[in-house]
Structure formats: C-alpha cells, structure tokens
Design an enzyme around this catalytic site. Structure first.
Site, PDB file in Angstrom:
ATOM      1  CB  THR A   1      -0.922   0.000   1.233  1.00 46.91           C
ATOM      2  OG1 THR A   1      -1.704  -1.193   1.235  1.00 46.91           O
ATOM      3  CG2 THR A   1      -1.853   1.207   1.208  1.00 46.91           C
TER       4      THR A   1
ATOM      5  CE  LYS B   1      -5.309  -2.097   1.168  1.00 49.16           C
ATOM      6  NZ  LYS B   1      -3.975  -2.657   1.328  1.00 49.16           N
TER       7      LYS B   1
ATOM      8  CE  LYS C   1       1.458   2.623   5.064  1.00 49.24           C
ATOM      9  NZ  LYS C   1       1.110   1.768   3.884  1.00 49.24           N
TER      10      LYS C   1
END
Length: 291
Positions: A93, A169, A238
C-alpha cells in the site's frame, strides 16, 4: 515460474509461502533473516540482496510503505538489477504519487511495473483468498495472472495506469477505518447509557450491518482483542494520510478522513500504534471518559 519476492512480513510471508507450495521457484529476500529461513524450509531459495531477488523475470515487493520500497529499489539495487522485459509487481500500500513515479522510472528502463495491493488480513492471505486490486498494461497483467491466482480469490483490474490500483486501495482502507470508527463511537455512546456493548454490537452486526468488516471488528471490540494486530493503528494512520494526499491530487474533499487521521493519531500518541485497528474503540472510550 521463477519469482523474486522481497518483503516477508506477516502478509508477505503468507503470500510467498503459497507461491512456493504451488510449485513456483521463489527467490526470497527480507531485511530480517528468520522469515527467509522459514520460507527456505518450505522450498524457496534465499536471495542475499534485493538486487539478487530482482534477477527473476517477475519481481514481487510487499513492503510497509513508500520509503521501504524505495530503499530496496534504489539503495538495494533492485531497480538497476531488473532485466529488460522483467516486470515488477508492487503489492504494498503505497502512495499514488509514488506509483506514478515508479511507473515512469520502470518504463525508462524498459521494464514493466504493476501495482497490485491486496484486501484481506493475514488469515485470508494464508488461505490464498485475497482480493487483488491490480492496474497496469493488459499484457503485463495477463503475464502475472497465474501468480495472482495462487495468492487471491479474485483479481480486480482498474486500467493501465498503475496508480489507479493504489487509489482504490486507499479508498477501500478509508471505508474500512470509517466503519470501525463509527462502531467505536456508537459503542461509547450506548455504554454511556448503561447498554452492554456486546448486546449492542450483536444486534447491529446481525441486522443493518451484517457484513464481514462489522462482524469481525465488532467481535474484536467486544472482546477487547487488539493483539496480535491484523492491521496496526500505525499502518492505518499511514494509509489515511496517503488517502488524504490522493484526495488533494484529485481535488476531492474527504473531511471525515481528516477526523479519522486525528483519532488514529490519538491512539498512536497514547502508545497504541502496535495494536489492531479495533483499538479505535479505546480512543472513543477514552474521549467519553471511560478509558
């Protein structure tokens, strides 16, 4: 098929192990050696450096973030080691901006680049049932589809530009964190009125919110089961930051994402970054004077 694989964290190890069990020749590298030794015991081969792993025709990376991926590609020599015609499959990711940069740099070198982040926790990865969000040139995707078929139950294709898969995502993780935050806040509210959280979530996840994300994380909230973490608060922070960056690039306001970022930061500031995302319930309870 020979596959280089870099990044053997909990998710990466499960994915690489399935490739080994499926009969692929896996050349594995990881910063710490213990998971490499376990994978070698299953039949993989150890790569001494990221560059050595990248010698394979298909090179898969499954690392924590932009910085760790950039480190093995640049300082680790993996990008330079990719041979003409090779394809790099980044399953981490990472940010939209990073994917755009990497797609350009790989094209300049004459090698393929695919973004293919995944949906699913470690147990799903172990079962080879991940959902794979992929974007890149069709010919490259067709070439690596047998690899995806081992690791996932379905590959979702989102076009030729790799960064599209990363946008999907990040949007998906935003929705996931949003669902858990709403459960956490609602649970704190009903608890303040003397309602057992277990009773409330049993009702909610059996009626209007009878979906896996609510059921799995709702049970974790009720049981206060935050370790071992399937998805750490620190990693969720994050990802929400990256989602906000992607939203700014698209000029798409995401006001709730800013709230989520602050709530995740609250948990990390209280030393809870290593806990599972369900620990957002601790943040909500604390703010309600119950933590």
């Amino acid at each position: 098929m020979q596959i280089g694989f870099a990044g053997l964290g909990n998710m990466g190890f499960a994915m690489a192990a399935n490739l080994v069990k499926a009969g692929h020749e896996v050349l594995a590298w990881n910063r710490s050696k213990e998971p490499v030794a376990r994978l070698v015991a299953l039949g993989a081969k150890e790569a001494a450096t990221p560059a050595e792993a990248a010698q394979a025709g298909i090179f898969v990376t499954m690392l924590a973030d932009d910085a760790s991926t950039r480190s093995i590609l640049e300082e680790g020599g993996a990008l330079a080691a990719l041979k003409p015609g090779a394809v790099h499959v980044c399953m981490a990711t990472v940010s939209v901006a990073f994917a755009q940069e990497m797609a350009g740099r790989h094209a300049e070198k004459g090698v393929g680049y695919i973004a293919a982040p995944v949906l699913g926790r470690v147990n799903v990865a172990e079962a080879g049932q991940l959902n794979i969000l992929a974007a890149g040139e069709d010919a490259l995707l067709d070439r690596v589809q047998p690899v995806f078929d081992v690791m996932g139950q379905k590959t979702w294709r989102f076009g030729a530009e790799p960064e599209r898969a990363n946008a999907v995502k990040l949007a998906s993780n935003f929705m996931l964190v949003s669902a858990i935050e709403t459960m956490a806040e609602a649970s704190a509210m009903v608890a303040g009125h003397g309602v057992a959280v277990a009773d409330f979530l049993a009702m909610a996840t059996s009626t209007a919110f009878a979906a896996p994300v609510y059921k799995i994380y709702g049970e974790a909230i009720v049981q206060q089961r935050f370790e071992p973490a399937g998805f750490k608060l620190s990693l969720a922070l994050k990802d929400i930051r990256l989602a906000l960056e992607a939203a700014e690039l698209a000029r798409a306001p995401m006001p709730f994402a800013s709230t989520l970022k602050d709530n995740l930061l609250d948990g990390v500031a209280h030393g809870e970054g290593h806990l599972d995302l369900a620990a957002l319930s601790k943040v909500a309870a604390r703010r309600a004077g119950k933590g």
